[in-house]
Write an enzyme that holds these catalytic residues in place. Structure first.
Site, short mmCIF file in Angstrom:
data_model
loop_
_atom_site.label_atom_id
_atom_site.label_comp_id
_atom_site.label_asym_id
_atom_site.label_seq_id
_atom_site.Cartn_x
_atom_site.Cartn_y
_atom_site.Cartn_z
N CYS A 129 45.89 29.32 43.78
CA CYS A 129 45.36 27.98 44.04
C CYS A 129 43.86 27.92 43.81
O CYS A 129 43.07 27.80 44.74
CB CYS A 129 45.72 27.57 45.46
SG CYS A 129 47.50 27.62 45.69
N TYR B 245 38.63 47.69 33.92
CA TYR B 245 38.26 46.63 34.86
C TYR B 245 39.39 45.61 35.04
O TYR B 245 39.16 44.42 35.15
CB TYR B 245 36.93 45.96 34.44
CG TYR B 245 35.84 46.99 34.28
CD1 TYR B 245 35.27 47.58 35.39
CD2 TYR B 245 35.43 47.44 33.02
CE1 TYR B 245 34.31 48.57 35.27
CE2 TYR B 245 34.48 48.43 32.87
CZ TYR B 245 33.91 48.99 34.01
OH TYR B 245 32.97 49.97 33.89
C1 PLP Z 1 29.94 50.96 35.36
C2 PLP Z 1 29.14 52.15 35.07
C3 PLP Z 1 29.47 52.98 33.99
C4 PLP Z 1 30.59 52.67 33.03
O1 PLP Z 1 30.34 51.53 32.29
P1 PLP Z 1 31.30 51.17 31.04
O2 PLP Z 1 30.71 49.92 30.52
O3 PLP Z 1 32.67 50.98 31.56
O4 PLP Z 1 31.21 52.29 30.07
C5 PLP Z 1 28.72 54.11 33.81
N1 PLP Z 1 27.70 54.44 34.64
C6 PLP Z 1 27.36 53.66 35.69
C7 PLP Z 1 26.23 54.08 36.55
C8 PLP Z 1 28.06 52.50 35.93
O5 PLP Z 1 27.69 51.73 36.96
#
Ligand code: PLP
Length: 422
Positions: free
Chosen positions: A348, A377
């Site tokens: 909703c 994600y």
């Molecule tokens: C989220 C994150 C990643 C991974 O990012 P991607 O875009 O999925 O490769 C790597 N290092 C840190 C510190 C992050 O916060």
């Protein structure tokens, strides 16, 4: 030989390929139900190997960023490939260890680490902790002192560079909460160098996610390399150059960077520095290795606008609602006359959609749609909004599908609630 600082343009539309075949996906939907996430472990392996290959010839460690997809079977496969792990909570550290990643290949990042988490990480003996502020450094020092150990650390430096990605996933600008300025980093390193309980062994930056331009990466590497030189000149034993993650993927037809060009852009800035490179890739390894399968429930038309209502929603896949992300959506039955529809979930909220203006053939209720590029994600950001149990996860390896996480039940949803008024 010097290569031009020009990226070869990689433009690929995510297609069903490898283990992700229409028939097998239909079978999975039938056997395990929908909504369901499906991950191709062999494709994950290929992506991991491609990245590793790009840094070959240098000492390098890929530390997979668990937050992209922390399913144990996925992490286990990466552990078998000798991946390390980039973790942002104690939960992720425990997951990584459970999946078989050696403690000495685990790094711990994040702006809000708590004392109990830091102590547990120190007890485990992980590779190092990425510090995000001076206060946190003092907390880590105190924890190490109490435990009678020396904490290996690195400082996350915010190079103040625009990564040219979505503002919600850009992290390397001074207005972002992440890291510290180059000046503050220098002061932190000087402090840590003198402390008996801190051992600076790395330097870290991560400017954002879904990076599709080389320039900001190269510029950041250059700034951080310069800082590294000055730390080495002060006799600090910096051994790890942690370039973060962020390498982008194609969701539709966006141009992205090849792992080779990515690696070259960074290595080009590291001449004269004999350091082990750490790459914390997440999305690149798993993003295009997964799909999210949903079933068509109903179709409706509101004043000329067509909606396809499906059984998966923003609580399962938040990226469209949160970032306006555009995922391709395919009907598993072959497509004929296509028309544009919005694919929406049962939640909703008007913001609950999986795709807008998606070209789909006429559909019957019960037909399966595959939301593409859902390996990163996706499930890891899912919630229970609208009291919807989390969906199942399936992995495929060598053409064989296995259930990797069972669908939650209503009982799971209420298991931790106490009926105070009963
Ligand atoms: C989220 C994150 C990643 C991974 O990012 P991607 O875009 O999925 O490769 C790597 N290092 C840190 C510190 C992050 O916060």
């Amino acid at each position: 030989m010097e290569r031009a600082r020009e990226s070869t343009v990689i433009k690929n539309v995510p297609e069903l390929s490898g283990n992700l075949k229409r028939d097998l996906l239909q079978e999975i939907a039938r056997e395990f139900g929908t909504p369901v996430y499906v991950y191709d472990l062999d494709r994950i392996e290929q992506q991991f190997r491609a990245l590793k290959e790009a840094f070959s010839g240098r000492k390098a460690l890929i530390c997979y960023a668990l937050k992209a997809n922390s399913n144990l079977s996925v992490v286990q496969r990466l552990a078998q490939l000798e991946s390390g792990a980039d973790c942002v909570s104690l939960g992720e550290i425990k997951r990584a260890i459970l999946a078989g990643i050696p403690k000495y290949k685990i790094i711990y990042s994040g702006v809000g680490k708590q004392e109990f988490e830091i102590k547990e990480a120190l007890r485990c003996g992980i590779l190092f902790i990425n510090l995000e502020s001076r206060e946190e450094m003092l907390c880590v020092e105190k924890c190490a002192k109490e435990l009678g150990v020396v904490a290996r650390i690195s400082v996350r430096v915010n190079p103040d560079i625009d990564p040219q990605t979505h503002p919600y996933i850009s992290t390397g600008l001074k207005e972002n909460k992440f890291g510290v300025s180059i000046e503050s980093a220098k002061e932190m390193y000087l402090y840590a160098h003198k402390s008996s309980f801190l051992e600076p062994i790395g330097i870290h930056f991560h400017i954002g996610s879904q990076l599709t331009k080389l320039q900001p990466i190269a510029e950041s590497a250059q700034k951080i390399a310069r800082l590294t030189h000055s730390l080495l000149a002060l006799k600090m034993e910096i051994k790890f150059f942690d370039i973060g993650g962020g390498l982008g993927i194609s969701y539709n037809e966006e141009e992205t960077i090849s792992p080779y060009d990515y690696a070259q852009a960074i290595l080009g800035e590291l001449r004269g520095l004999d350091l082990t490179i750490i790459c914390e890739a997440g999305r690149f390894i798993v993003g295009n290795s997964g799909v999210f399968l949903v079933s068509v429930l109903y179709q409706k038309e509101n004043q000329g606008k067509h909606f396809v209502i499906v059984d998966g929603a923003m609580n399962d896949l938040l990226r469209p609602s949160l970032y306006g992300a555009r995922h391709r959506i395919l009907a598993l039955k072959n497509a004929e006359s296509l028309r544009n529809v919005d694919v929406v979930g049962p939640i909703c909220e008007s913001g609950d959609y999986l795709g807008k203006d998606i070209a789909l053939p006429p559909l019957n209720s019960g037909e399966i749609l595959a939301v593409m590029s859902a390996g990163a994600y996706g499930f890891s950001m899912s919630s229970h909004y609208n009291s919807r149990p989390n969906c199942a996860e399936v992995v495929i390896s060598k053409g064989k599908a296995r259930l990797a996480r069972t669908r939650e039940s209503f009982e799971d949803l209420v298991a931790r609630e106490l009926e105070c008024l009963k």
